[in-house]
Design a protein around this motif. Structure first.
Motif: not given
Length: 827
Positions: A15-20, A34-39, A46-53
């Motif tokens: 809950e501490s990170f706002t992911l887009s 639409k991939n998600y990066h690990c901040p 860590f390869k970006p993943k398309p799943y937010l979970s």
């Protein structure tokens, strides 16, 4: 601005990170997906993943594990793998960000030392954390390499400005730490450490111990807390309860050290401690064993080796009893909350038993506490009795009769008086009449337990311990038989001015006192109340438990002298139990061919000694048991006659048969007056068929103990029951005194005269036994050696001089026989 790798302990990483999602970036993400990066990671790691979970689970993993995370001063700091150091390497170099300054530290240990150098107050201005978004969001200024470089330059400038203040902070922390270590701040309500509260202080102590493993400071703090008042202990218990979540396996020494403190001195503190224990065991069930172990240690008193407690061992005051009751209540609470701890409870009850050579007061109080625990947990009483009686047997075998007689003045008087007694007298060459036994009491004499008649303590250390333990256990047997399940200290072990539970005692009969001078066979109980106030169901249950303990422990012990009187006493209180106990010994133990020979011999010795010594045993009970033994012996002889190669004299081959014969000889000699009272009873004696046993090829008169054989032969010949001297003379002529050696092992050819219920030698607990105990009434008045025997026949020539020195002390009268034998052999 706080770095995004730094979170408060209560914050959730998910809950501490706002992911887009990423539409387009410098790392070559596909715009169509639409991939998600690990901040916290580079895409190369860590390869970006398309799943937010998936990204959220990965983020949570950054703050789990000792290698990646540092928990310090209320923060959890994850390792950073970004290009914060402005390196050209795509993978970067892992490092940590300080929450109080802009310092970047590569090694974990150096980082911990750096953070600890900051004052805890520096975190006051860091309470709020700026929200962080992904690299593509507008709020994230460090996504590009240029922004990271600018941040590093600003951090360097800020670091230079804070050098002076950092030195001041370090100095203040050092002074505060030195003050705390010197023990100058002992406030009980607010234990200060750099201005933090008691709760923060305890949690910090736990974390520091888990990090360093050093327990010396906590040990000193616990020693100071031991001397503080109840309010300070209550504060610590409350804060320890709130900090239970930090007490994992690595904090076991803290829990053990804390539980050693006196936390049951008052009811309020005991309730708080019990609440702490329940909370701790509920969250960390692996602490159940350690907590129970500490509680059982509280049940053993700390005493000095010298003092009045050597005499009044087992006496405790009301305050001490209240403390023990609170500890036992905590044990019961754990057992009810976690039923699986029952096995650990019994193991710890056995392990916490004091060493048998330790102070008598420790043994007596711990035994009393175990009995109290058994009263609250009735389903565990059998196991608790096994623990107690096993310890008593260990002490019993280290207090043999010979040492008790030598070390105690009272027992020396018993030996001296044996010259004036004809108690199973081994000298049958005396024509004089029966002498009055010094142990015989008048009919109106009831030696009841009276606090004004305090018996003399034993001088033998193990004997004194056993004496007090037997008093505690015999008192417990008497009380439970009358429906009182809470153990009490025997009256003669208390202080004279103590009158605890006097009202309860007066409502029930007093132990050791009889209701009437004569034993009436129609009476249901042998005590002051004549059995009217006895709780029959309680007696039966207690007898069943003691019988199991007897079968598992006492019957298998060879050198026990006094512990077995627990069974003697409960059967004396309720004589109706005798047929059941005799049936158990004869049918379940002796006649069972799958039972070992040693146990079968011991079972026959116990039944014989009980029939001879119990005042509550009627002639009808005696004859019924002897008839059962006679029938077995007849069947055994019939079986041997069918196998000629086995039908010969051999102790090793026919041990149970010789034990049965010796029991019949011994009981008949001891109870001959009842058997020869009139013609009817004399016919009962003749129906025992002694003649067949004596003249069989197994020849029991040669193998049985000479002392028993000689007395039996004299009594049987005097009343014309059976004539034995022809066989005795043949045995004397045909065999030279010797021992047989087979395979270099010396084997005794004569059966050992083992009588478990021989005279009771413990001074104080003897008061429970003596009114139920039968002394030998002497040989017939007109018995003379001219009636078919000479002086040589009276001496056991088949016994080697070295083999039967132990006869002295086995039963009164054996002393005279031993002296007579020595004089004869010397002549």
């Amino acid at each position: 601005m706080t770095h995004f790798t730094i979170l408060r302990e209560e914050q959730d990483p998910k809950e501490s990170f706002t992911l887009s999602s990423c539409d387009n970036c410098d790392y070559g993400c596909n715009p169509s997906r639409k991939n998600y990066h690990c901040p916290l990671c580079l895409p190369s790691k860590f390869k970006p993943k398309p799943y937010l979970s998936t990204i959220k689970k990965h983020l949570e993993s950054h703050f789990i594990g000792e290698r990646k995370v540092v928990l310090i001063k209320g923060y959890k700091i994850s390792i950073c793998s970004l290009l914060c150091l402005n390196q050209e390497d795509a993978k970067g170099q892992s490092h940590f960000h300080c929450p109080f300054c802009s310092e970047l530290v590569l090694k974990k240990n150096s980082f911990i030392s750096h953070v600890q150098s900051h004052s805890p107050s520096a975190s006051a201005s860091k309470n709020e954390k700026t929200p962080v978004r992904s690299r593509n969001g507008a709020d994230v200024s460090f996504c590009s390499r240029i922004d990271r470089l600018n941040m590093s330059l600003n951090a360097t400038k800020l670091n230079n400005d804070l050098d002076i203040s950092s030195e001041n902070v370090r100095l203040n922390v050092s002074l505060n730490a030195a003050k705390l270590n010197n023990g100058l701040d002992h406030s009980s309500e607010n234990v200060t450490m750099g201005g933090s509260s008691t709760k923060e202080n305890i949690q910090m102590l736990i974390r520091d111990y888990k990090r360093t493993g050093s327990f010396s400071f906590l040990e000193k703090r616990f020693e100071l807390l031991r001397k503080e008042d109840t309010t300070a202990k209550l504060t610590w218990v409350a804060e320890m309860t709130e900090g239970v979540k930090y007490l994992d396996r690595k904090a076991d020494k803290i829990v053990v050290g804390f539980m050693k403190l006196p936390l049951f001195s008052c009811q309020e503190l005991a309730d708080a401690t019990t609440n702490f224990i329940r909370t701790l065991v509920a969250q960390h069930n692996y602490y159940a064993y350690h907590v129970l172990k500490s509680l059982f240690h509280h049940l053993v008193p700390a005493v000095e080796e010298e003092g009045d407690l050597l005499v009044n061992g087992g006496y405790i005051s009301k305050d001490e009893a209240a403390v023990y009751n609170r500890v036992i209540s905590a044990i019961i609470t754990i057992n009810s909350d976690i039923p699986m701890t029952q096995q650990n409870l019994l193991i710890l009850a056995r392990k916490s038993m004091p060493y048998f050579q330790l102070h008598v007061h420790k043994h007596a109080v711990y035994t009393r506490n175990l009995l109290l625990l058994a009263s609250y947990l009735p389903h565990l009483r059998l196991s608790v009795l096994e623990v107690i009686i096993a310890n008593m047997i260990t002490i019993d075998v280290h207090a043999p009769r010979s040492e008790l007689a030598e070390n105690d003045d009272g027992d020396e008087d018993l030996i001296d008086s044996s010259d004036d007694e004809d108690v199973f007298d081994m000298e049958v060459d005396d024509c004089g009449g029966k002498q009055e036994s010094a142990a015989t009491k008048s009919k109106d004499d009831n030696y009841a337990l009276d606090s004004c008649q305090v018996p003399k303590p034993m001088t033998h250390k193990a004997g004194n311990t056993l004496d007090i333990l037997m008093s505690v256990m015999l008192q417990y047997v008497h009380d439970v038989s009358h429906g009182i399940h809470i153990p009490k200290t025997p009256e003669h072990l208390r202080e004279i001015e103590s009158k605890e539970n006097e009202s309860i005692e007066l409502e029930h009969c007093r132990p050791g006192k009889l209701g009437s001078s004569e034993f009436d066979p129609k009476r249901m109980g042998r005590c002051e109340c004549d059995g009217h106030r006895q709780d029959v169901e309680s007696v039966k249950k207690l007898y069943s438990d003691l019988k199991v303990v007897f079968s598992n422990l006492i019957l298998r012990t060879h050198a026990s002298s006094h512990v077995q009187f627990l069974l003697f006493y409960i059967i004396s209180l309720r004589p109706g139990l005798l047929p059941f106990f005799a049936d158990f010994l004869i049918n379940n133990k002796f006649k069972d061919i799958n039972t070992s020979i040693c146990i079968r011999k011991n079972a026959m010795a116990y039944i014989g000694s009980l029939l001879a010594r119990g005042k509550h045993v009627t002639l009808l009970d005696v004859h019924s048991c002897l008839e059962s033994i006679r029938d077995w012996c007849n069947e055994y002889l019939d079986a041997q006659e069918k196998i000629p190669e086995r039908n010969y004299e051999d102790l090793k081959l026919h041990g149970p048969f010789y034990s049965a014969c010796q029991t019949m000889f011994y009981v008949f000699t001891f109870r001959y007056k009842q058997y020869t009272e009139n013609k009817k009873t004399l016919s009962l004696a003749r129906s025992l068929n002694f003649d067949r046993f004596i003249h069989s090829k197994l020849n029991p008169l040669r193998v049985c103990a000479p002392a028993v054989v000689n007395n039996f032969a004299a009594v049987a010949q005097h009343y014309q029951v059976v004539y034995c001297y022809t066989v005795i003379d043949n045995n004397r002529r045909l065999q030279i005194p010797a021992t047989r050696i087979e395979d270099h092992i010396e084997t005794v050819t004569v059966l050992e005269p083992f009588f478990p219920f021989d005279p009771y030698l413990l001074n104080r607990s003897k008061l429970y036994i003596e009114n139920y105990y039968r002394e030998f009434e002497g040989m017939p008045e007109n018995l003379c050696p001219n009636e078919g025997m000479d002086i040589d026949t009276a001496t056991p020539s088949i016994m080697s001089p070295e083999s039967y020195d132990s006869l002295c002390g086995i039963s009164p009268g054996f002393v005279k026989f031993s002296r007579f034998r020595e004089e004869y052999l010397s002549s």
